[in-house]
Write a protein that holds these residues in place. Structure first.
Motif, mmCIF file in Angstrom:
data_model
loop_
_atom_site.group_PDB
_atom_site.id
_atom_site.type_symbol
_atom_site.label_atom_id
_atom_site.label_comp_id
_atom_site.label_asym_id
_atom_site.label_seq_id
_atom_site.Cartn_x
_atom_site.Cartn_y
_atom_site.Cartn_z
ATOM 1 N N ILE A 103 -9.862 88.173 98.712
ATOM 2 C CA ILE A 103 -9.848 88.762 100.047
ATOM 3 C C ILE A 103 -11.160 88.346 100.705
ATOM 4 C CG2 ILE A 103 -9.725 90.856 101.439
ATOM 5 C CD1 ILE A 103 -8.423 92.272 99.039
ATOM 6 N N PRO A 104 -11.140 87.305 101.535
ATOM 7 C CA PRO A 104 -12.373 86.868 102.186
ATOM 8 C C PRO A 104 -13.046 88.030 102.915
ATOM 9 C CG PRO A 104 -10.627 85.284 102.562
ATOM 10 C CD PRO A 104 -9.994 86.489 101.918
ATOM 11 N N LEU A 105 -14.373 88.010 102.935
ATOM 12 C CA LEU A 105 -15.146 89.084 103.560
ATOM 13 C C LEU A 105 -14.655 89.390 104.967
ATOM 14 C CD1 LEU A 105 -17.524 91.063 103.391
ATOM 15 C CD2 LEU A 105 -19.001 89.206 104.210
ATOM 16 N N SER A 106 -14.358 88.365 105.748
ATOM 17 C CA SER A 106 -13.912 88.570 107.130
ATOM 18 C C SER A 106 -12.545 89.257 107.212
ATOM 19 C CB SER A 106 -13.865 87.232 107.877
ATOM 20 O OG SER A 106 -12.946 86.358 107.249
ATOM 21 N N SER A 107 -11.760 89.199 106.144
ATOM 22 C CA SER A 107 -10.427 89.809 106.117
ATOM 23 C C SER A 107 -10.415 91.211 105.522
ATOM 24 C CB SER A 107 -9.469 88.950 105.294
ATOM 25 O OG SER A 107 -9.371 87.664 105.838
ATOM 26 N N LEU A 108 -11.531 91.640 104.968
ATOM 27 C CA LEU A 108 -11.580 92.921 104.274
ATOM 28 C C LEU A 108 -11.128 94.100 105.141
ATOM 29 C CD1 LEU A 108 -12.214 93.707 101.389
ATOM 30 C CD2 LEU A 108 -14.601 93.992 102.038
ATOM 31 N N PRO A 109 -11.574 94.201 106.407
ATOM 32 C CA PRO A 109 -11.107 95.335 107.219
ATOM 33 C C PRO A 109 -9.581 95.393 107.363
ATOM 34 C CG PRO A 109 -13.001 94.306 108.254
ATOM 35 C CD PRO A 109 -12.580 93.410 107.111
ATOM 36 N N ASP A 110 -8.934 94.237 107.400
ATOM 37 C CA ASP A 110 -7.477 94.195 107.556
ATOM 38 C C ASP A 110 -6.737 94.555 106.268
ATOM 39 O OD1 ASP A 110 -7.854 93.307 110.174
ATOM 40 O OD2 ASP A 110 -7.856 91.206 109.552
ATOM 41 N N LYS A 111 -7.421 94.563 105.148
ATOM 42 C CA LYS A 111 -6.785 94.794 103.848
ATOM 43 C C LYS A 111 -7.064 96.183 103.275
ATOM 44 C CE LYS A 111 -5.066 90.647 103.415
ATOM 45 N NZ LYS A 111 -3.635 90.416 103.378
ATOM 46 N N LEU A 112 -7.765 97.019 104.028
ATOM 47 C CA LEU A 112 -8.132 98.336 103.504
ATOM 48 C C LEU A 112 -6.927 99.152 103.046
ATOM 49 C CD1 LEU A 112 -11.046 99.583 105.755
ATOM 50 C CD2 LEU A 112 -11.156 98.824 103.383
ATOM 51 N N ASP A 113 -5.841 99.118 103.801
ATOM 52 C CA ASP A 113 -4.652 99.882 103.411
ATOM 53 C C ASP A 113 -4.116 99.427 102.052
ATOM 54 O OD1 ASP A 113 -4.788 101.410 105.691
ATOM 55 O OD2 ASP A 113 -3.226 100.306 106.758
ATOM 56 N N ASP A 114 -4.202 98.119 101.796
ATOM 57 C CA ASP A 114 -3.719 97.576 100.528
ATOM 58 C C ASP A 114 -4.581 98.032 99.349
ATOM 59 O OD1 ASP A 114 -1.863 96.220 102.056
ATOM 60 O OD2 ASP A 114 -2.936 94.305 101.980
ATOM 61 N N LEU A 115 -5.827 98.381 99.633
ATOM 62 C CA LEU A 115 -6.774 98.750 98.584
ATOM 63 C C LEU A 115 -6.934 100.254 98.427
ATOM 64 C CD1 LEU A 115 -9.541 96.141 99.507
ATOM 65 C CD2 LEU A 115 -7.801 95.944 97.723
ATOM 66 N N ASP A 116 -6.186 101.023 99.188
ATOM 67 C CA ASP A 116 -6.349 102.476 99.226
ATOM 68 C C ASP A 116 -6.271 103.121 97.837
ATOM 69 O OD1 ASP A 116 -6.832 104.693 101.065
ATOM 70 O OD2 ASP A 116 -4.874 105.413 100.353
ATOM 71 N N ALA A 117 -5.418 102.612 96.983
ATOM 72 C CA ALA A 117 -5.254 103.179 95.640
ATOM 73 C C ALA A 117 -6.523 103.027 94.793
ATOM 74 C CB ALA A 117 -4.072 102.528 94.932
ATOM 75 N N TRP A 118 -7.401 102.123 95.189
ATOM 76 C CA TRP A 118 -8.626 101.863 94.427
ATOM 77 C C TRP A 118 -9.814 102.701 94.901
ATOM 78 C CZ3 TRP A 118 -8.888 95.767 94.058
ATOM 79 C CH2 TRP A 118 -7.790 95.298 93.323
ATOM 80 N N LYS A 119 -9.640 103.539 95.915
ATOM 81 C CA LYS A 119 -10.776 104.267 96.515
ATOM 82 C C LYS A 119 -11.616 105.022 95.498
ATOM 83 C CE LYS A 119 -10.530 104.742 101.351
ATOM 84 N NZ LYS A 119 -10.417 105.528 102.536
ATOM 85 N N ASP A 120 -10.993 105.626 94.497
ATOM 86 C CA ASP A 120 -11.737 106.398 93.512
ATOM 87 C C ASP A 120 -11.799 105.707 92.154
ATOM 88 O OD1 ASP A 120 -12.402 108.564 95.230
ATOM 89 O OD2 ASP A 120 -10.334 109.274 95.058
ATOM 90 N N GLN A 121 -11.480 104.421 92.142
ATOM 91 C CA GLN A 121 -11.569 103.625 90.918
ATOM 92 C C GLN A 121 -12.747 102.665 91.028
ATOM 93 O OE1 GLN A 121 -7.877 101.637 89.942
ATOM 94 N NE2 GLN A 121 -6.661 103.314 90.772
ATOM 95 N N GLU A 122 -13.149 102.112 89.899
ATOM 96 C CA GLU A 122 -14.186 101.084 89.921
ATOM 97 C C GLU A 122 -13.623 99.837 90.604
ATOM 98 O OE1 GLU A 122 -17.105 99.037 86.698
ATOM 99 O OE2 GLU A 122 -14.961 98.868 86.299
ATOM 100 N N VAL A 123 -14.385 99.305 91.543
ATOM 101 C CA VAL A 123 -14.040 98.056 92.220
ATOM 102 C C VAL A 123 -15.249 97.138 92.080
ATOM 103 C CG1 VAL A 123 -13.463 96.949 94.416
ATOM 104 C CG2 VAL A 123 -12.547 99.223 93.887
ATOM 105 N N ILE A 124 -15.026 95.935 91.566
ATOM 106 C CA ILE A 124 -16.103 94.955 91.416
ATOM 107 C C ILE A 124 -15.868 93.858 92.447
ATOM 108 C CG2 ILE A 124 -17.215 93.289 89.879
ATOM 109 C CD1 ILE A 124 -16.107 95.045 87.527
#
Length: 99
Positions: free
Chosen positions: A41-62
């Motif tokens: 997920i390129p840095l510039s695309s990260l804001p557009d992908k937040l919904d896809d990552l919602d399940a990881w909010k309370d998990q470790e993300v590297i």
């Protein structure tokens, strides 16, 4: 949360762990070489992908990039968005691939 070293990440992957990895480099960089389980997920695309990552909010993300600069920005951004356990790969893919 403290950042993670390439040694620690490599040991965890070799032990069969599958941490949530985000490669914030550009697609062409990702194609040239990557950590197998990383999601690009390129840095510039990260804001557009937040919904896809919602399940990881309370998990470790590297997060990682080539050297650590873009992933530092990604870590700060994700933390601002409510992610509670974001770690930056120190030295980035350059150091990881050298090991």
């Amino acid at each position: 949360m403290a950042d993670i070293t390439t040694t620690e990440l490599r040991q965890r992957l070799q032990a069969g762990e599958t941490p949530n990895l985000i490669d914030v480099r550009e697609p062409w960089e990702y194609e040239e070489g990557r950590i197998d389980t990383a999601q690009n997920i390129p840095l510039s695309s990260l804001p557009d992908k937040l919904d896809d990552l919602d399940a990881w909010k309370d998990q470790e993300v590297i997060v990682h990039c080539k050297s650590g600069a873009r992933s530092s920005q990604a870590k700060a951004y994700l933390t601002q968005q409510g992610f509670t356990n974001v770690r930056n790969l120190l030295g980035g893919f350059t150091e990881y691939s050298a090991g």
